[in-house]
Write an enzyme that holds these catalytic residues in place. Structure first.
Site, PDB file in Angstrom:
ATOM      1  N   ASP A   1       0.855  -1.184   0.000  1.00 37.57           N
ATOM      2  CA  ASP A   1       0.000   0.000   0.000  1.00 37.57           C
ATOM      3  C   ASP A   1       0.899   1.245   0.000  1.00 37.57           C
ATOM      4  OD1 ASP A   1      -2.157   1.675  -0.049  1.00 37.57           O
ATOM      5  OD2 ASP A   1      -3.182   0.787   1.676  1.00 37.57           O
TER       6      ASP A   1
ATOM      7  N   GLU B   1     -10.038   7.719   3.766  1.00 37.74           N
ATOM      8  CA  GLU B   1      -9.190   7.151   4.812  1.00 37.74           C
ATOM      9  C   GLU B   1      -8.547   8.251   5.657  1.00 37.74           C
ATOM     10  OE1 GLU B   1      -5.693   5.273   3.220  1.00 37.74           O
ATOM     11  OE2 GLU B   1      -5.822   6.391   1.366  1.00 37.74           O
TER      12      GLU B   1
HETATM   13  C1  BGC Z   1      -5.067   3.229   0.253  1.00 36.47           C
HETATM   14  C2  BGC Z   1      -5.339   2.252  -0.863  1.00 36.47           C
HETATM   15  C3  BGC Z   1      -5.173   2.927  -2.188  1.00 36.47           C
HETATM   16  C4  BGC Z   1      -3.808   3.561  -2.288  1.00 36.47           C
HETATM   17  C5  BGC Z   1      -3.564   4.295  -3.587  1.00 36.47           C
HETATM   18  C6  BGC Z   1      -3.769   3.960   0.043  1.00 36.47           C
HETATM   19  O1  BGC Z   1      -3.582   4.963   0.983  1.00 36.47           O
HETATM   20  O2  BGC Z   1      -5.050   2.555   1.494  1.00 36.47           O
HETATM   21  O3  BGC Z   1      -6.617   1.713  -0.730  1.00 36.47           O
HETATM   22  O4  BGC Z   1      -5.370   2.001  -3.222  1.00 36.47           O
HETATM   23  O5  BGC Z   1      -3.646   4.469  -1.239  1.00 36.47           O
HETATM   24  O6  BGC Z   1      -4.262   5.457  -3.638  1.00 36.47           O
HETATM   25  C1  BGC Z   2      -2.821  10.093  -2.057  1.00 35.07           C
HETATM   26  C2  BGC Z   2      -3.703   8.873  -1.911  1.00 35.07           C
HETATM   27  C3  BGC Z   2      -3.151   8.011  -0.872  1.00 35.07           C
HETATM   28  C4  BGC Z   2      -2.904   8.776   0.422  1.00 35.07           C
HETATM   29  C5  BGC Z   2      -2.243   7.831   1.389  1.00 35.07           C
HETATM   30  C6  BGC Z   2      -2.705  10.806  -0.723  1.00 35.07           C
HETATM   31  O1  BGC Z   2      -1.908  11.931  -0.836  1.00 35.07           O
HETATM   32  O2  BGC Z   2      -3.347  10.932  -3.029  1.00 35.07           O
HETATM   33  O3  BGC Z   2      -3.775   8.147  -3.101  1.00 35.07           O
HETATM   34  O4  BGC Z   2      -3.990   6.932  -0.667  1.00 35.07           O
HETATM   35  O5  BGC Z   2      -2.150   9.939   0.220  1.00 35.07           O
HETATM   36  O6  BGC Z   2      -1.652   8.364   2.463  1.00 35.07           O
END
Ligand code: BGC
Ligand code: BGC
Length: 659
Positions: A325, A520
């Site tokens: 990830d 998230e």
């Molecule tokens: C998320 C994933 C996602 C990845 C790419 C991560 O932070 O946990 O679900 O696919 O970022 O954006």
């Molecule tokens: C990105 C996401 C990623 C996230 C994780 C963001 O800056 O755009 O894709 O999942 O950081 O920490």
């Protein structure tokens, strides 16, 4: 993403890294012992035939260490240019939630395609000392091709889970793959097959259900839709892309629902609750699995060799590659973003390395040369990555869907999304006010009635989805707009939102309310309460005038809403429906003869809380509406006045007001 939020996020990352380093010195979490025999044995069909396996083996033989190491790194388009691939022969790129071509998240589809083609062209260039290998381009197409302006936005998985219709999920995944293919990408970071156990987790809406057996059915359906059936040839040419079942494993089981937290359960529970989706997804031919940020009993999944290697690749027969990830390897004890042989040796085959990837490349080459990473392990990872590329048909040059942007938000995809919206709605209360007679006099209002961002939720255009404008998705229809259109078409009358109710009384008021979008990290909450007061105030206002109300609740999870349910005559859980608000009008507004055009068929796939303090998922938690609950026009149910006490106790004492 606004700079301040991004900064806050980075600060959190740094704090976590420092904490990780300190922890490592003090009491490093013990590796957990696993017993592969406890896990489901899966025997998927081989991903490629034996002739292709031989071709892959020969190709691996010809690669230099540098080329092999390149294959195991994926970085973000915001951190790499196509020309960089000449010096660093990377195997993959991604567009993170906030990335777009030339830093423009609102780039035109043609700009996305042009960028993908530039990367593909450099990877396939004939140069001395370079084996042309296509670069696989991944993106979070998690509810449609949601990062692209004008794409169709399907309900988030929580809504699809309520449909209890796996074939609908398969069709949506297939339509999504088609849209992804138009912009030149090959890989969707989907489906999320988390089994959320605690709705305080901000990613709950990415999960289909808290019931592992339902998740397993949806996992298989989504994989088949995205990738096409096992053994299909020329998948890309036929509008399919690679899937990624994520996040392995236990992401939905963390204590208190903390994002990226610790799942403290026995191995038996991990198997029973969190594994069925993986067994089903692997059986369906999932080409990739994404490792989870979370930990199992203190051990971070990116370092969990027993689970990644012995269980997933051994017992469960997974033949594709494990993608890390986003920068997650950096959180292993002793690791940094640019150095972490531990994750690779544990079983991660490809690093998702948006940050520090150049140094990661150099360090990995040194690790291989020093024997810290065995050549057999490197060859295994590269073989898996090439297997996926062959299985997709990436070595074929034909990509007939590229540039066919008419598929983005097409009439067919709109109809499919609208069907999904209709099937996702769960009716929690109806005293007979629904369906709305089309010739009624109606007010359509509510604090979130005008927000496509709220209707679409996180992972829309940007990571958190908080800057979506209606103009970004011109085909999209707000529920409010659709409801008004249906009333008008039926000969009904619409009153202005600020109509003088003492003079002109509507037959019914529809109040659309929801929560601001989140994804998230930003979506975690302490108590599962809907605490935006404006919706309740609007409902109470109409009640004072004796006007019946319908509440449309847009949310990424069940929340304690007993005051809102009591204050309304009908209450519809509409989840995060996406671009087709028309699906809501289809079910809520009756046909000309007064009978419903569609019945409610959605049923809860997560329990709905009776208490804000003892949510359903807490020990001895209180459930207001169980999994499977949902009223329909055919089977009306009279909902009594619900307890408004935060502890959910019966109303012997006066309700606790949370004003
Ligand atoms: C998320 C994933 C996602 C990845 C790419 C991560 O932070 O946990 O679900 O696919 O970022 O954006
Ligand atoms: C990105 C996401 C990623 C996230 C994780 C963001 O800056 O755009 O894709 O999942 O950081 O920490």
């Amino acid at each position: 993403m606004r700079d301040s939020v991004r900064l806050a996020h980075r600060v959190r990352l740094t704090v976590a890294v420092v904490a990780g380093v300190l922890l490592c010195g003090a009491n490093a979490p013990q590796a957990q012992t696993v017993h592969p025999a406890l896990w489901p044995a899966v025997h998927p069909q081989p991903l490629v035939d034996s002739a292709t396996e031989a071709r892959i083996a020969a190709l691996v033989q010809r690669l230099s260490v540098e080329e092999k190491v390149g294959q195991i790194i994926q970085t973000d388009i915001s951190a790499v240019t196509p020309a960089d691939l000449r010096r660093y022969p990377l195997g993959s790129i991604l567009a993170g939630g906030d990335s777009g071509p030339h830093d423009n998240e609102r780039a035109k589809p043609a700009d996305w395609l042009a960028l993908a083609r530039e990367f593909h062209a450099v990877a396939l260039e004939a140069r001395p000392g370079h084996e042309p290998i296509p670069v696989i381009f991944g993106i979070d197409a998690v509810h449609g091709h949601n990062n692209i302006v004008g794409a169709e936005l399907y309900p988030h998985n929580i809504g699809l889970g309520a449909s209890h219709d796996p074939d609908l999920v398969r069709r949506i995944a297939q339509a999504t793959a088609e849209e992804v293919a138009t912009t030149g990408m090959d890989y969707a970071f989907a489906p999320t097959i988390a089994v959320p156990q605690d709705m305080r987790w901000g990613r709950s809406y990415e999960g289909f259900s808290s019931d592992p057996q339902w998740v397993a059915q949806f996992a298989s359906a989504a994989v088949l839709g995205l990738q096409g059936p096992n053994g299909m040839e020329h998948r890309l040419a036929r509008g399919h892309v690679a899937a990624s079942i994520k996040h392995f494993i236990g992401d939905g089981g963390t204590t208190l629902g903390e994002d990226q937290g610790n799942t403290q359960v026995s191995e038996e529970t991990l198997v029973r609750l969190h594994a069925p989706g993986y067994a089903a997804g692997i059986e369906a031919g999932a080409l990739t699995v994404m490792a989870s940020y979370s930990a199992w009993n203190g051990q971070k999944m990116h370092g969990a060799k027993g689970l990644l290697t012995d269980v997933l690749k051994g017992r469960m027969g997974f033949q594709g590659f494990v993608i890390g990830d986003y920068n997650a390897h950096a959180f292993l004890p002793g690791c940094t973003k640019s150095h972490c042989p531990e994750a690779f040796n544990a079983g991660v085959d490809m690093y998702m390395a948006p940050l520090g990837w150049r140094d990661l490349y150099t360090n990995l080459i040194a690790d291989v040369k020093a024997g810290v990473i065995a050549m057999t392990r490197l060859d295994d990872a590269v073989t898996r990555i090439l297997r996926v590329k062959f299985a997709l048909g990436m070595f074929d040059t034909e990509r007939p869907l590229e540039g066919r942007f008419e598929h983005l938000g097409s009439v067919e995809h709109r109809a499919l999304a609208r069907e999904a919206v209709r099937k996702s709605l769960v009716l929690l209360k109806n005293d007979g006010v629904l369906p709305i007679r089309p010739n009624a006099t109606v007010i359509v209002t509510g604090p979130q009635a005008g927000s496509l961002a709220v209707q679409a939720g996180g992972w829309t255009l940007s990571w958190q989805g908080d800057d979506v404008r209606s103009a970004d998705f011109p085909q999209a229809e707000l529920a409010a707009t659709a409801l008004k259109a249906a009333i008008r078409a039926g000969g009904g009358r619409l009153l202005a939102e600020d109509a003088d109710l003492s003079k002109d009384k509507p037959d019914v008021a529809v109040v659309i309310m929801g929560a601001r979008p989140y994804a998230e990290m930003y979506g975690d909450i302490k108590l599962p309460i809907y605490n935006e007061r404006t919706g309740l105030l609007a409902l109470q206002h109409f009640k004072e005038f004796g006007i019946p109300t319908v509440a449309i609740f847009l949310s990424g999870r069940p929340l304690w809403t007993n005051p809102e349910i009591n204050a309304s005559n009908a209450f519809v859980a509409a989840w995060l429906p996406g671009s087709e608000g028309g699906g809501i009008a289809d079910v809520l507004v009756a046909a000309a003869n007064g009978t419903a055009r569609y019945d409610f068929t959605g049923r809860l796939s997560f329990a709905w809380p009776r208490s804000a303090l003892l949510p359903p998922y807490a020990p001895q938690g209180a459930i207001q509406f169980p999994i499977g609950f949902g009223i329909s026009y055919d089977h009306p149910v009279r909902t009594p006045v619900l307890s408004e006490r935060l502890d959910g106790a019966a109303d012997a004492a006066p309700p606790v007001r949370i004003k």
